[in-house]
Write an enzyme that holds these catalytic residues in place. Structure first.
Site: not given
Length: 944
Positions: A722, A748, A770, A858
């Site tokens: 991104n 992004n 990450d 999410d």
């Protein structure tokens, strides 16, 4: 105690005497003691002699004694000097011994370190040997399956295009010849191979229907619907189906005019083989364009079958086009709660008597009958008997009496029932709508009717009195308005034909009863539970949104009906391109210190070369063709795999159907050792793809990717880049044994993590940030759990939605709790099917809100999966948060993070019409976790 103390002293003395250092210490002690006594002796004598000499010198001078004293002092000084030399020598020896001891200790430490390194290396070698043995065993099984021809080659249907075949003309055909058409008698299947893309040619599409008498809305909306459809072709020579649009029209046209238009169709060829004639209603009036017209073998599609006879399994009933042409329609719908509204049941309408119609038709007086009477099917026409036949009059009277008894019974419910009911059987003068004789007209305008329906739990719809009329536009409009308003339709008249009934299971959204059951209607409605009523409302809302809400949805569903009749699968869903953003990808070895949390001696499963999941396994099965229309999701596309696929009984894999399966210990079962050697479970072996989202923290990313080396069952790693800039060529990507694909995104967006990239070739997807640090055993365990719960989200950090009892509405909560409803997708497994739905099917307003807040993706995924499955997610292991040392940016630390998530939850509820999230009160751990087992057995996982 004294005996024990003396024994300890003797033991210490014995150790002191036997050791080399001890002997040296004893020797030195002896020398020091001896030198002390000698020094004391000489010093004592020297002191005495000196005093006597002084006294003697004071009296008498003795030269001999003075000489003697000088000699003794000289000797004493020499002895002292010698003793000092001996002491220095002993100190030097002690220093040398201490130096040697330290040197030996250092050597011992080095040897121990080397031995520990050798031990770890030995364990790693043994682990690698076990791993290689597992891999070799898996390869042997795979080779055996391949050599035996057990590997199925499955793929999406090929695009077979038929050659230019002219449909043979049927000269001299009569319309009556095809009044009982069925697909196998009136359709040429040879032009529509199972492998064809179901090509459809639309007359006038290239000219935007400018040469037709169509209503402007019908013209524009239908053009848009067809123009963007995957089945449309501009080549009539290769088409499977030919479509002609005839209504809704501006002005009335005679049957002769309609017949001439039909005959002028270029590929009509006399009988209309493989043709579809469409009459779409924009208004609520009934216009049967094809009455008195020879339509031959063509399929008739319209809302009102009054004069034209309906040929079941051939003609198609569609809803009127009362909504917008395209776009999202959720904003037009009321919430599904409360389930029980102000009125239990409502109805508003006026019955239109058909006696005048019969007389007008008998006298051939069309002007007296009026246009609606002319376009109404009478009992005489239906029963094919003379109008004066007494039996016809008797049936007519019986049907009218039945309508009267229905009204009387409903009024009785209203006066004696305990529930509030809203009935209106007479429209205000001038406020009734048009309709055919023998049906219940609509009263008032659409807004007035909607106000009552939105206050009603159930909505009554009475079918036309003439049971030979299976559908009218007014009847379909009532169904449309009820579904849109969230009122459960209750249809009296089980002979009525509902739209798209070949595909839609209307028993999930509508209550259909014979008219004779009207006396028991009130009792039946009161017996329904809240759960049942909510399911009716949910399914009704989904039917309206997917198949009724826009012109595009109506046209797309109509084509799907014809395609499904021909057993042709839907077109495959679109994959998102994933070109790598890293040129000259050369992995660089990474020398990272081993993570102390990682388990180094546990074999978690075979590390196999990447292989894809099987795709398109059920292209032509009935449930693949029809079931998707009765489930939430996208019924208009074929997916490479679904999370709802059937699986074999446990014994089938041992009787010739075991290709791809890897049962534990070949079916005998076992504990940890056998468990780690095979994937087991109820599904064939498979792998998973990791999708890792990153933004401007390359060091954290590289470490996260490096930790994935040697991870069993891993197929590929896709890095969703991104960052606004492309990855540096000097970034130093690690070699982890599987491909690493870096996809540079144009925008992004957190929605990018759920894109269905074409490089995702597995059903299982592990979405991970990450900065989410997971051990290998945690990942493998989560994957094994997901294989048994493949239609759910399976992950690590749990969250829940909490109701605010003071102010109403929902709050997002991340506190420790014994009940949860969401799993954060920063570390969670889900099926790729949900990536397609999230990106292409879910309301675009949700993705727009995610981009607006740079948050809540999410939550959106949890809403979607719970909406599809009506199940909560599954949490694994005890993790609640993740540590990320050195991470420069964490969105969750922003003060507005939680307030935005509160807003997201309430906004998503508004879009879905209800709260789809469900609670769960357990988490998953491995079977032998915390179970005492014998020393010769291993647990499934050491720490899980």
């Amino acid at each position: 105690m004294d005996g024990g103390h003396s024994t300890k002293k003797r033991g210490f003395c014995f150790m002191l005497v036997r050791s080399r250092i001890g002997q040296l210490i004893l020797g030195l002690l002896a020398i020091f003691v001896l030198s002390t006594f000698i020094s004391h002796y000489y010093i004592s004598n020297f002191g005495a002699d000196g005093e006597l000499g002084y006294r003697s010198r004071s009296t008498k001078n003795h030269p001999e004694d003075a000489d003697l004293d000088r000699v003794q002092c000289h000797e004493l000084k020499g002895q002292i000097t010698e003793l000092r030399r001996i002491r220095g020598s002993v100190n030097n020896e002690l220093r040398e011994l201490e130096s040697k001891r330290l040197s030996l200790q250092t050597e011992i430490t080095k040897v121990k370190t080397h031995l520990e390194a050798l031990r770890i290396e030995q364990e790693n070698i043994e682990k690698n040997i076990k791993q290689l043995t597992l891999n070799l065993d898996q390869l042997k099984v795979e080779v055996d399956e391949f050599s035996n021809g057990d590997q199925q080659i499955l793929k999406a249907p090929l695009r077979f295009i038929p050659s230019s075949i002219r449909i043979k003309a049927k000269s001299g055909t009569e319309n009556d010849q095809f009044h009982i058409c069925l697909m196998f008698t009136c359709f040429d299947f040879s032009r529509c191979s199972l492998l064809s893309p179901f090509l459809v040619y639309v007359y006038g599409l290239n000219s935007h229907f400018t040469d037709s008498n169509l209503n402007d809305f019908i013209k524009s909306s239908v053009y848009q619907a067809f123009d963007g459809n995957a089945h449309i072709t501009s080549s009539p020579e290769t088409a499977c189906v030919y479509v002609a649009i005839f209504g809704e029209i501006f002005s009335e046209e005679s049957p002769e005019t309609i017949q001439n238009k039909i005959n002028s169709l270029r590929y009509w060829n006399g009988d209309g083989l493989n043709h579809v004639l469409i009459n779409l209603a924009r208004s609520r009036s009934n216009v049967d364009l094809f009455h008195g017209v020879k339509t031959g073998r063509a399929i008739i599609v319209q809302s009102s079958f009054v004069e034209t006879g309906f040929r079941r399994q051939f003609d198609i009933v569609v809803p009127p086009l009362l909504g917008n042409s395209d776009g999202e329609v959720w904003a037009e719908l009321p919430p599904l709660n409360p389930i029980r509204r102000n009125y239990l049941l409502s109805f508003s309408g006026q019955f239109k008597d058909n006696a005048n119609s019969i007389a007008a038709v008998h006298n051939n007086d069309i002007k007296k009958a009026g246009p609606q009477n002319y376009q109404s099917r009478t009992l005489q026409a239906a029963l094919h008997v003379p109008i004066l036949n007494s039996s016809v009059k008797h049936v007519q009277n019986e049907l009218e009496d039945l309508e009267s008894s229905i009204v009387q019974q409903l009024k009785l419910f209203e006066s004696e029932g305990t529930e509030k009911l809203s009935f209106n059987f007479m429209c205000e003068s001038g406020h009734e709508t048009v309709g055919i004789n023998g049906e219940w007209l609509l009263c008032g305008n659409e807004n007035d009717r909607a106000n009552i329906l939105k206050q009603s739990t159930f909505s009554l719809i009475i079918a036309p009195a003439n049971y030979t009329i299976i559908s009218t536009t007014v009847f379909q409009a009532r169904l449309y308005e009820s579904l849109k308003s969230g009122a459960i339709p209750v249809i009296l008249g089980d002979y009525a034909e509902l739209p798209f009934s070949e595909l839609l299971d209307w028993s999930k959204a509508v209550i259909i009863l014979p008219k004779q059951r009207v006396t028991e209607l009130y009792y039946l409605l009161r017996t329904l539970s809240n759960v049942d009523m909510m399911e009716f409302k949910r399914n009704g809302r989904r039917f309206w949104e997917t198949y009724f809400g826009t012109s595009k949805s109506v046209v797309t569903t109509m084509l799907a009906v014809v395609r499904t009749r021909l057993n042709i699968p839907a077109p495959p869903v679109r994959e998102e391109p994933s070109p790598t953003a890293v040129s000259n990808f050369i992995p660089v070895p990474q020398n990272l210190a081993p993570d102390p949390d990682e388990v180094t001696d546990e074999v978690l499963g075979p590390v196999e070369p990447p292989f894809p999941s099987q795709t398109f396994k059920q292209n032509y099965t009935v449930w693949t063709l029809r079931d998707p229309f009765n489930m939430p999701g996208d019924p208009f596309h074929l997916f490479p795999f679904l999370p709802f696929e059937k699986f074999l009984p446990s014994d089938s894999k041992f009787f010739g159907a075991g290709s791809g399966y890897r049962p534990i210990n070949k079916g005998e079962g076992g504990s940890g050792k056998e468990f780690s050697e095979s994937i087991g479970g109820n599904h064939p072996r498979e792998q998973f793809t990791i999708v890792m989202l990153t933004y401007e923290r390359s060091d954290v990313l590289i470490k996260a990717v490096t930790r994935l080396k040697g991870l069993p069952h891993l197929n590929k790693v896709i890095v969703v880049w991104n960052n606004p800039t492309v990855p540096s060529e000097n970034l130093g990507w690690p070699e982890i044994g599987v491909p690493v694909v870096v996809v540079k995104m144009a925008k992004n967006s957190l929605n990018n993590r759920f894109l269905p990239f074409e490089d995702i070739q597995t059903e299982a997807v592990l979405s991970i940030d990450d900065d989410s640090h997971l051990r290998h055993d945690e990942i493998v365990f989560g994957f094994r759990v997901w294989r048994e719960e493949r239609d759910r989200i399976v992950g690590f950090p749990g969250r829940y939605h909490a109701w605010d009892p003071r102010h109403g509405g929902w709050h997002y909560n991340s506190n420790y709790t014994c009940e949860m409803s969401m799993v954060i997708t920063g570390a969670a497994f889900f099926h790729k099917y949900y990536s397609y739905l999230y990106s292409y099917t879910m309301a675009a307003a949700i993705r727009e809100k995610v981009d607006e807040y740079m948050n809540c993706e999410d939550i959106a995924m949890n809403f979607l999966v719970s909406h599809i499955t009506r199940k909560p997610p599954v949490k694994v292991t005890s993790r609640w948060t993740f540590r990320c040392p050195g991470c420069p940016q964490q969105l969750a630390l922003d003060e507005s993070h939680f307030s935005e998530r509160h807003k997201c939850i309430n906004y998503f509820v508004e879009i879905y019409g209800y709260m789809p999230l469900l609670y769960t009160q357990y988490r998953a751990d491995s079977i032998l976790f915390k179970t005492r087992i014998s020393h010769d057995k291993q647990k499934c996982f050491k720490f899980i």
